[in-house]
Enzyme design. Structure first.
Site, mmCIF file in Angstrom:
data_model
loop_
_atom_site.group_PDB
_atom_site.id
_atom_site.type_symbol
_atom_site.label_atom_id
_atom_site.label_comp_id
_atom_site.label_asym_id
_atom_site.label_seq_id
_atom_site.Cartn_x
_atom_site.Cartn_y
_atom_site.Cartn_z
ATOM 1 N N LYS A 144 0.841 -1.207 0.012
ATOM 2 C CA LYS A 144 0.141 -0.007 -0.165
ATOM 3 C C LYS A 144 0.898 1.368 0.044
ATOM 4 O O LYS A 144 1.841 1.290 0.720
ATOM 5 C CB LYS A 144 -0.891 0.015 1.349
ATOM 6 C CG LYS A 144 -1.747 1.168 1.276
ATOM 7 C CD LYS A 144 -2.559 0.978 2.775
ATOM 8 C CE LYS A 144 -3.766 2.080 2.925
ATOM 9 N NZ LYS A 144 -4.528 1.639 4.085
ATOM 10 N N SER A 191 -9.970 -0.736 6.482
ATOM 11 C CA SER A 191 -9.406 -0.601 5.503
ATOM 12 C C SER A 191 -8.523 -1.660 4.840
ATOM 13 O O SER A 191 -8.013 -1.709 3.498
ATOM 14 C CB SER A 191 -8.353 0.643 5.776
ATOM 15 O OG SER A 191 -9.084 1.653 5.984
ATOM 16 N N SER A 220 -8.976 1.748 2.765
ATOM 17 C CA SER A 220 -8.064 2.499 2.128
ATOM 18 C C SER A 220 -7.226 1.658 1.339
ATOM 19 O O SER A 220 -6.623 2.523 0.244
ATOM 20 C CB SER A 220 -7.556 3.624 2.999
ATOM 21 O OG SER A 220 -6.712 2.681 4.032
#
Length: 521
Positions: free
Chosen positions: A133, A232, A208
């Site tokens: 990420k 997330s 996210s």
């Protein structure tokens, strides 16, 4: 748990603001010109054998010198080049560096004659492709978290979990997209644009850690790193049909990511593994936990027959969130019937009335001080990258005129922040003990269309509640629905009982098939 009159009024205010956000969502959609794709809205399936193996299996083949690491890496690079233009999951690659690292692995194996057991102990993920990420530091890669004024920030070191995985032999291919400041459950920002679901590019990938979930689902990677403060990891894992694990709070290091969690957020934010295959989750967690691994019971093997099962089909009817999709309810009931008829387990249906207030519980926990008395950092300060605070109302007016550098969800959350505070309690931890798991929807809906989260901003409460409680949770895929979108379920356990949810992930994968390659029925 009755609400006071003041709280009822506040709830009505939040619903009104939610409706207001919904109207803006519709306006935003009208001005958002969709990407035009020729042909299918689904990414091309793959039958390439190296793309259909788990990380554990790939590492074993590489250690046994039955496949060259460079061939594995090149196969994944080819796959990324094929499908990433359509899904926009990997926002910055490091292909040349990955190829050099792969060649170094092959050279080491050709020169050294260490036995397989020694190699496995030293490098459990030797040569395995990894994506990270973008919010995490990966040396030489950007680390903006989708914030425009950080678009030129380049990491000079690795986040702790990234360093641990690299030390275990994994080879990073690049970094993946996220929502602005990791504060929303659609992965779209003004630095990299929007990520599209590989099962239907008109649908969201979640956030996210949405780019990470998308890259894994599209077979562009096999293991990945995500973070989770309200779902997330689990929402993207659910929307993209993969496995995602939120560990027990405080075990895996959160250091080396932006934004930096402060106050209560530091206690409830979790870094964890995201994988296509269940057998990769536990060894990844072992590596990522580092010195904290001793807090977990990963060596404890518990037969599924010895686990106590509880389930709840929805939150009890909160007015703030959507109703659970019928196909999700049916998938959950199918799991319950399987456990009862095939496993012979007793699965107790429960009604925890506190779950109806999951969002309020989460907001309260995120708004408190931590054990050191440190205040949680306000979103206004984060939007300004800890510089001059950003005023959401002013940014909203700029956004309407197309002059704001921030996304609408971030501005909307900034507007809502001052009024989102409640208090409550729960009995879930006591019910689970050290030998129970709780089956609960991962989200009330399968992956919705782009921008839909703006009309349902509080749907993340289905995952956020477990951050507030600090419990380990694994999102497990359960095949596809009638429209070809992933189904799934959360498996929750008591604190430091991650081994129970991971064992159930492997059991459910064997029973229901796990990840399904996009484009394959």
């Amino acid at each position: 748990m009755p609400l006071s009159l003041t709280k009822r009024g506040l709830m009505l205010l939040m619903r009104a603001i939610g409706f207001f956000i919904g109207l803006f969502g519709i306006a935003a959609r009208a001005f958002d010109f969709p990407l035009r794709h020729c042909g299918s809205r689904i990414t091309q399936p793959t039958s390439e054998p190296l793309l259909l193996l788990s990380g554990v299996q790939l590492a074993k083949l590489i250690r046994r010198r039955k496949v060259k690491c460079i061939d594995v890496i090149n196969t994944y690079i080819d796959r990324i080049k094929e499908v990433n233009p359509m899904i926009n999951a990997i926002v910055k690659d490091r292909f040349e560096a990955a190829q050099q690292e792969a060649l170094a692995v092959d050279k080491r194996l050709s020169e050294e004659q260490e036995d397989e057991a020694t190699l496995e102990k030293k490098w459990p993920f030797l040569g395995v492709p990894l994506t990270v990420k973008e919010a995490f530091e990966l040396h030489g890669m950007p680390n903006s978290s989708g914030l425009v004024n950080r678009r030129n920030v380049v990491s000079k070191s690795d986040a702790i979990v990234v360093a641990l995985l690299k030390q275990a032999g994994a080879i990073p291919l690049g970094v993946t997209n996220c929502s602005e400041l990791c504060m929303w459950y659609e992965s779209s920002n003004n630095v990299y644009g929007r990520t599209n679901n590989p099962y239907d590019v008109q649908c969201i990938v979640g956030g996210s850690s949405g780019g990470e979930g998308c890259a894994l689902a599209a077979a562009c990677s096999v293991i990945g790193v995500g973070s989770d403060i309200g779902g997330s990891i689990r929402m993207p894992a659910f929307f993209n049909g993969i496995f995602g694990h939120k560990p027990t709070s405080g075990v895996v290091s959160n250091e080396g990511q932006f934004p930096v969690a402060m106050g209560a957020q530091e206690e409830f934010q979790c870094t964890g593994p995201m994988c296509r295959y269940a057998e990769d989750v536990e060894p990844m967690l072992r590596v990522m936990a580092g010195p904290g691994v001793h807090k977990l019971k990963l060596d404890k093997k518990v037969p599924a027959q010895k686990i106590k099962f509880y389930w709840m089909e929805h939150d009890g009817g909160s007015l703030l969130v959507s109703r659970v999709d019928e196909e999700l309810l049916q998938a959950q009931k199918k799991v319950v019937r399987h456990l009862e008829t095939v496993l012979g387990a007793s699965v107790q249906h429960v009604k925890l009335r506190q779950m109806k207030y999951s969002y309020q519980i989460w907001v309260t926990m995120m708004s408190t001080k931590n054990h050191d008395g440190m205040e949680t950092v306000k979103l206004q300060e984060l939007l300004g990258d800890h510089g001059k605070p950003v005023w959401p109302l002013w940014e909203l007016m700029k956004w309407v005129l197309g002059m704001s550098t921030h996304t609408f969800p971030s501005i909307g959350l900034g507007l809502l922040e001052p009024v989102l505070k409640y208090d409550s309690q729960t009995c879930l931890v006591g019910m689970l003990g050290n030998d129970g798991v709780f089956l609960y929807p991962s989200h009330p809906q399968v992956a919705p269309k782009h921008h839909f989260p703006l009309t349902r901003p509080f749907n993340f409460a289905y995952t956020g509640i477990f951050n507030a409680l600090g419990l380990p949770v694994t999102q497990c895929p359960l095949g596809l629905n009638s429209k070809g979108l992933p189904l799934g379920i959360q498996v929750v356990a008591g604190p430091f009982n991650d081994h129970l949810t991971l064992a159930m992930a492997q059991y459910l994968e064997k029973s229901f098939g796990g990840w399904v390659c996009p484009g394959k029925s």
